[in-house]
Design a protein around this motif. Structure first.
Motif, PDB file in Angstrom:
ATOM      1  N   LEU A 129       1.129  -0.983  -0.457  1.00  0.00           N
ATOM      2  CA  LEU A 129       0.490  -0.192   0.119  1.00  0.00           C
ATOM      3  C   LEU A 129       0.881   1.262   0.479  1.00  0.00           C
ATOM      4  O   LEU A 129       0.664   1.662  -0.991  1.00  0.00           O
ATOM      5  CB  LEU A 129      -0.848   0.007   0.667  1.00  0.00           C
ATOM      6  N   TYR A 130       1.967   1.376   0.732  1.00  0.00           N
ATOM      7  CA  TYR A 130       2.720   2.410   1.022  1.00  0.00           C
ATOM      8  C   TYR A 130       3.700   3.084  -0.619  1.00  0.00           C
ATOM      9  O   TYR A 130       3.404   3.697  -0.321  1.00  0.00           O
ATOM     10  CB  TYR A 130       3.781   2.801   1.259  1.00  0.00           C
ATOM     11  N   CYS A 131       3.705   1.623  -1.044  1.00  0.00           N
ATOM     12  CA  CYS A 131       4.529   1.715  -2.178  1.00  0.00           C
ATOM     13  C   CYS A 131       3.378   2.426  -3.584  1.00  0.00           C
ATOM     14  O   CYS A 131       3.829   3.517  -3.920  1.00  0.00           O
ATOM     15  CB  CYS A 131       5.052   0.212  -2.833  1.00  0.00           C
ATOM     16  N   MET A 132       2.274   2.106  -3.321  1.00  0.00           N
ATOM     17  CA  MET A 132       1.124   2.582  -4.550  1.00  0.00           C
ATOM     18  C   MET A 132       0.808   4.349  -3.732  1.00  0.00           C
ATOM     19  O   MET A 132       1.126   5.177  -4.689  1.00  0.00           O
ATOM     20  CB  MET A 132      -0.288   1.876  -4.315  1.00  0.00           C
ATOM     21  N   PHE A 133       1.327   4.512  -2.585  1.00  0.00           N
ATOM     22  CA  PHE A 133       0.660   5.741  -1.921  1.00  0.00           C
ATOM     23  C   PHE A 133       1.646   6.551  -2.339  1.00  0.00           C
ATOM     24  O   PHE A 133       1.600   7.670  -3.134  1.00  0.00           O
ATOM     25  CB  PHE A 133       0.680   5.850  -0.739  1.00  0.00           C
ATOM     26  N   ALA A 134       3.000   6.287  -2.819  1.00  0.00           N
ATOM     27  CA  ALA A 134       4.392   6.528  -2.400  1.00  0.00           C
ATOM     28  C   ALA A 134       4.279   6.907  -4.157  1.00  0.00           C
ATOM     29  O   ALA A 134       4.980   8.000  -4.416  1.00  0.00           O
ATOM     30  CB  ALA A 134       5.544   6.188  -2.522  1.00  0.00           C
ATOM     31  N   GLY A 135       4.741   6.058  -5.165  1.00  0.00           N
ATOM     32  CA  GLY A 135       3.819   6.732  -6.192  1.00  0.00           C
ATOM     33  C   GLY A 135       3.050   7.300  -6.828  1.00  0.00           C
ATOM     34  O   GLY A 135       3.257   8.089  -7.963  1.00  0.00           O
ATOM     35  N   LEU A 136       2.316   7.695  -6.212  1.00  0.00           N
ATOM     36  CA  LEU A 136       0.949   8.440  -6.669  1.00  0.00           C
ATOM     37  C   LEU A 136       1.728   9.817  -6.744  1.00  0.00           C
ATOM     38  O   LEU A 136       1.480  10.929  -6.951  1.00  0.00           O
ATOM     39  CB  LEU A 136      -0.665   8.035  -5.515  1.00  0.00           C
ATOM     40  N   VAL A 137       2.137  10.165  -5.225  1.00  0.00           N
ATOM     41  CA  VAL A 137       3.040  11.473  -4.598  1.00  0.00           C
ATOM     42  C   VAL A 137       3.939  11.940  -5.729  1.00  0.00           C
ATOM     43  O   VAL A 137       4.130  12.717  -6.083  1.00  0.00           O
ATOM     44  CB  VAL A 137       3.776  11.049  -3.900  1.00  0.00           C
ATOM     45  N   TYR A 138       5.304  10.559  -6.194  1.00  0.00           N
ATOM     46  CA  TYR A 138       5.994  10.957  -7.138  1.00  0.00           C
ATOM     47  C   TYR A 138       5.745  11.437  -8.377  1.00  0.00           C
ATOM     48  O   TYR A 138       6.220  11.989  -8.747  1.00  0.00           O
ATOM     49  CB  TYR A 138       6.524   9.662  -7.124  1.00  0.00           C
ATOM     50  N   LEU A 139       4.318  10.856  -8.757  1.00  0.00           N
ATOM     51  CA  LEU A 139       4.178  10.612 -10.397  1.00  0.00           C
ATOM     52  C   LEU A 139       3.524  12.167 -10.033  1.00  0.00           C
ATOM     53  O   LEU A 139       2.816  12.754 -11.356  1.00  0.00           O
ATOM     54  CB  LEU A 139       2.840  10.325 -10.566  1.00  0.00           C
ATOM     55  N   GLY A 140       2.432  12.386  -9.374  1.00  0.00           N
ATOM     56  CA  GLY A 140       1.383  13.545  -9.297  1.00  0.00           C
ATOM     57  C   GLY A 140       1.703  15.208  -8.049  1.00  0.00           C
ATOM     58  O   GLY A 140       1.282  16.582  -8.461  1.00  0.00           O
ATOM     59  N   TYR A 141       2.826  14.905  -7.203  1.00  0.00           N
ATOM     60  CA  TYR A 141       2.713  15.857  -6.587  1.00  0.00           C
ATOM     61  C   TYR A 141       4.578  15.853  -5.997  1.00  0.00           C
ATOM     62  O   TYR A 141       5.159  16.181  -5.546  1.00  0.00           O
ATOM     63  CB  TYR A 141       2.096  15.571  -4.576  1.00  0.00           C
TER      64      TYR A 141
END
Length: 236
Positions: A106-118
């Motif tokens: 779950l954390y990897c998905m959250f971090a990936g979202l942050v990297y791509l959008g924020y």
């Protein structure tokens, strides 16, 4: 400055790529054991030449003490044997292992979202990289501990369902002229692979510490404070 900005540039950076690797290895780690179910076949050799078989079933979450080996007062070697369960309980270690794997997933998905959008916020703030660094270090420790605990728990399972473990569990097997032996072993390749992927996760997350550290102010301040090469005036 604070809105979502979809950007594919981070995909080319090691910070995102290694998160993708961590996401996959986490899936392989906990996915190899949560659906596991198997059984060993135990042959009971009676002194009068009769042979009987027992199924030693074991499955996730591996509460062996709740898995019946002999049920409903079965008759073995002309003797009535009380309900007998396997010995051991590795549920705590496997739950710990799976819990760490699911958290990392779950954390990897959250971090990936942050990297791509924020990423514009991530790189321009101190909190994001530092928090990412702290979580990464903690996860390295958790993977090491839970993988070691699960490796020990898995070994306990193997010992409980092998010939010696069965013989120590069933009182009938300790009588003279009666031998209990595992004649068909279930493959536990998936469980072995889960332990291997647990240690692979430890290595990958430890490697990721370097890439996350490079995003923190500690790394930038260190490079900024390093003096450049001294130039001596040329004497004519």
């Amino acid at each position: 400055m604070t809105g979502f900005r979809f950007n594919l540039i981070p995909i080319k950076e090691p910070l995102f790529f290694i998160k993708l690797v961590e996401w996959l290895t986490a899936i392989f780690a906990f996915g190899s054991c949560i659906n596991f179910s198997a059984e060993n076949i135990v042959s009971v050799f009676c002194g009068d030449g009769k042979n009987q078989t027992l199924p030693a079933k074991f499955h996730y979450p591996f509460r062996l003490s709740q898995s019946p080996l002999i049920d409903h007062n079965a008759t073995l070697c002309d003797r009535v044997v009380n309900t007998t369960y396997l010995t051991g309980d590795s549920s705590s270690s496997v739950h710990f292992f799976v819990g760490v794997g699911v958290f990392c997933f779950l954390y990897c998905m959250f971090a990936g979202l942050v990297y791509l959008g924020y990423m514009h916020i991530y790189k321009n703030s101190d909190l994001g990289p530092i928090l990412d660094m702290v979580i990464t270090v903690v996860v390295v420790f958790l993977w090491l501990v839970c993988s070691s605990a699960w490796a020990k728990g898995l070994q306990n399972i193997k010992d409980a369902v092998d010939s010696e473990g069965i013989a120590a569990t069933v009182a009938l097997c300790q009588e003279q002229n009666i031998t209990c032996q595992v004649t068909e072993f279930a493959t536990v390749r998936g469980l072995n692979m889960s332990v291997v992927f647990g240690y692979i996760n430890t290595f990958v997350w430890a490697l990721n510490c370097w890439f996350v550290y490079k995003e923190t102010r500690w790394y930038s301040q260190k490079n900024f404070s390093q003096p450049g090469p001294t130039r001596h005036p040329t004497v004519i």
